[in-house]
Design a protein around this motif. Structure first.
Motif, mmCIF file in Angstrom:
data_model
loop_
_atom_site.group_PDB
_atom_site.id
_atom_site.type_symbol
_atom_site.label_atom_id
_atom_site.label_comp_id
_atom_site.label_asym_id
_atom_site.label_seq_id
_atom_site.Cartn_x
_atom_site.Cartn_y
_atom_site.Cartn_z
ATOM 1 N N TYR A 41 5.455 3.609 -1.106
ATOM 2 C CA TYR A 41 6.816 3.732 -1.632
ATOM 3 C C TYR A 41 7.414 2.335 -1.697
ATOM 4 N N ARG A 42 8.242 2.099 -2.692
ATOM 5 C CA ARG A 42 8.778 0.756 -2.937
ATOM 6 C C ARG A 42 10.151 0.875 -3.582
ATOM 7 N N THR A 43 11.165 0.292 -2.956
ATOM 8 C CA THR A 43 12.521 0.340 -3.503
ATOM 9 C C THR A 43 12.967 -0.986 -4.097
ATOM 10 N N GLY A 44 12.350 -2.078 -3.652
ATOM 11 C CA GLY A 44 12.782 -3.396 -4.088
ATOM 12 C C GLY A 44 13.821 -4.024 -3.192
ATOM 13 N N VAL A 45 14.351 -3.271 -2.230
ATOM 14 C CA VAL A 45 15.307 -3.821 -1.266
ATOM 15 C C VAL A 45 14.524 -4.580 -0.193
ATOM 16 N N PRO A 46 14.897 -5.823 0.121
ATOM 17 C CA PRO A 46 14.148 -6.599 1.112
ATOM 18 C C PRO A 46 14.432 -6.154 2.544
ATOM 19 N N HIS A 47 13.934 -4.976 2.886
ATOM 20 C CA HIS A 47 14.079 -4.420 4.231
ATOM 21 C C HIS A 47 12.771 -3.712 4.552
ATOM 22 N N HIS A 48 12.222 -3.971 5.750
ATOM 23 C CA HIS A 48 10.911 -3.434 6.114
ATOM 24 C C HIS A 48 10.770 -1.945 5.830
ATOM 25 N N GLN A 49 11.774 -1.181 6.199
ATOM 26 C CA GLN A 49 11.612 0.271 6.130
ATOM 27 C C GLN A 49 11.775 0.847 4.728
ATOM 28 N N LEU A 50 12.246 0.043 3.785
ATOM 29 C CA LEU A 50 12.472 0.546 2.437
ATOM 30 C C LEU A 50 11.320 0.245 1.478
ATOM 31 N N ASN A 51 10.231 -0.246 2.021
ATOM 32 C CA ASN A 51 9.016 -0.471 1.250
ATOM 33 C C ASN A 51 7.841 -0.288 2.188
ATOM 34 N N GLY A 52 6.769 0.320 1.709
ATOM 35 C CA GLY A 52 5.617 0.419 2.595
ATOM 36 C C GLY A 52 4.635 1.502 2.233
ATOM 37 N N VAL A 53 3.846 1.852 3.229
ATOM 38 C CA VAL A 53 2.812 2.884 3.125
ATOM 39 C C VAL A 53 3.167 3.976 4.110
ATOM 40 N N ILE A 54 3.147 5.228 3.654
ATOM 41 C CA ILE A 54 3.562 6.343 4.499
ATOM 42 C C ILE A 54 2.415 7.276 4.838
ATOM 43 N N HIS A 55 1.252 7.091 4.183
ATOM 44 C CA HIS A 55 0.129 7.989 4.452
ATOM 45 C C HIS A 55 -1.147 7.366 3.912
ATOM 46 N N MET A 56 -2.260 7.556 4.643
ATOM 47 C CA MET A 56 -3.568 7.082 4.196
ATOM 48 C C MET A 56 -4.583 8.197 4.393
ATOM 49 N N SER A 57 -5.044 8.762 3.291
ATOM 50 C CA SER A 57 -6.047 9.823 3.393
ATOM 51 C C SER A 57 -7.446 9.243 3.549
ATOM 52 N N ALA A 58 -7.648 8.057 3.014
ATOM 53 C CA ALA A 58 -8.897 7.303 3.129
ATOM 54 C C ALA A 58 -8.644 5.972 2.456
ATOM 55 N N ALA A 59 -9.365 4.943 2.853
ATOM 56 C CA ALA A 59 -9.152 3.649 2.209
ATOM 57 C C ALA A 59 -10.283 2.697 2.570
ATOM 58 N N SER A 60 -10.749 1.976 1.571
ATOM 59 C CA SER A 60 -11.720 0.913 1.804
ATOM 60 C C SER A 60 -10.966 -0.372 2.122
ATOM 61 N N ALA A 61 -11.687 -1.366 2.605
ATOM 62 C CA ALA A 61 -11.059 -2.650 2.893
ATOM 63 C C ALA A 61 -10.449 -3.247 1.630
ATOM 64 N N ASP A 62 -11.119 -3.098 0.491
ATOM 65 C CA ASP A 62 -10.591 -3.627 -0.771
ATOM 66 C C ASP A 62 -9.315 -2.905 -1.174
ATOM 67 N N GLU A 63 -9.251 -1.597 -0.971
ATOM 68 C CA GLU A 63 -8.057 -0.843 -1.325
ATOM 69 C C GLU A 63 -6.874 -1.244 -0.449
ATOM 70 N N ILE A 64 -7.128 -1.485 0.831
ATOM 71 C CA ILE A 64 -6.063 -1.932 1.722
ATOM 72 C C ILE A 64 -5.558 -3.297 1.287
ATOM 73 N N ARG A 65 -6.470 -4.223 0.982
ATOM 74 C CA ARG A 65 -6.063 -5.559 0.546
ATOM 75 C C ARG A 65 -5.267 -5.495 -0.753
#
Length: 283
Positions: A41-65
């Motif tokens: 999720y991404r709002t564009g507001v420069p605040h830690h909690q208003l942008n980020g990742v909320i769930h990971m069902s699976a991920a490779s190292a490349d996908e995380i990067r």
């Protein structure tokens, strides 16, 4: 990292609570990416909690990067809880993240909610009507969550543009002498009453306002026929919620990267401190 408390698994539907939290944050985003292995999720507001990742069902190292790179221009946080795959936190840390905080997930069966706090002659709790002017409400909570004054206008736009269904989100405000001095929200999803954005201005703390705001949101959920409420507790909010009857059922690891460095191909970025605010977008 142990996230779920097994003693409560039969009493509470933790998966539904975490789904409530996921949807709450995704509804903030103007361009949520919830259909892939990493829900962003991404709002564009420069605040830690208003942008980020909320769930990971699976991920490779490349996908995380790749996601780290997408979020590198903004402060952000990666929420890793029991709804993510088992090694998610380890994989994100291996990509250069730092564990900034562990956030309790709490719940209560609403029929066990403590009695309504004694009303005060100095403030009152009001349920905001849909379409109500939100600027004073945003202005009130922005101080509590540590947002910059120059970002309030953007935060207002983000609040106005949330993608909630009709009746899904209800906002509450504490008024004192005509001024909003506290906030809370009820977010309904997966049959759960999610309680969010419990905040009180510094000038009005330790007066029972946060307790009353939390109680009002819970009671609104009960009026809708919901049986269970959930929230994520900050350190300052935790004692309040315990007194109301909430109990720990799970936890999130909050992971952060240094947004000042650019992710190099095949490399990682340094972790940035993301101190847990005493009052936050979570309660």
């Amino acid at each position: 990292m142990t996230h779920a408390l097994k003693t409560h698994q039969n009493q509470y539907d933790v998966a539904a609570m975490l789904a409530n939290c996921r949807q709450y944050w995704l509804n903030y985003s103007q361009a949520p990416h919830s259909d892939g292995p990493i829900a962003v999720y991404r709002t564009g507001v420069p605040h830690h909690q208003l942008n980020g990742v909320i769930h990971m069902s699976a991920a490779s190292a490349d996908e995380i990067r790749e996601v780290v790179s997408q979020l590198s221009d903004l402060p952000s946080v990666w929420w890793v809880g029991p709804d993510s795959y088992p090694t998610a936190a380890e994989d994100v840390i291996n990509a250069g993240a730092k564990l900034s905080a562990t956030l309790p997930v709490m719940a209560i069966q609403l029929h066990k909610l403590a009695p309504r706090p004694t009303p005060s002659p100095h403030w009152t709790i009001v349920r905001l009507q849909e379409g109500a002017a939100l600027f004073p409400w945003v202005q009130s909570y922005s101080e509590s969550v540590g947002a910059r004054k120059e970002d309030i206008a953007t935060m207002l736009r983000v609040e106005q543009n949330r993608s909630d269904a009709p009746g899904q989100l209800t906002r509450f405000a504490a008024f004192s002498d005509g001024e909003i001095v506290g906030t809370s929200e009820l977010f309904v999803h997966e049959g759960i009453a999610g309680i969010y954005l419990v905040s009180t201005k510094k000038s009005h703390r330790c007066r029972g306002i946060g307790t009353a705001l939390t109680h009002a949101a819970c009671m609104a959920g009960r009026e809708l026929g919901l049986d269970v409420a959930t929230l994520q507790a900050s350190s300052s909010g935790y004692p309040i919620y315990k007194k109301l009857g909430f109990e720990d059922v799970a936890s999130y690891d909050l992971l952060t990267f240094d947004t000042a460095e650019v992710l190099e191909e095949g490399g990682s970025v340094a972790a940035a401190p993301c101190p847990e605010p005493t009052t936050s977008f979570f309660g």
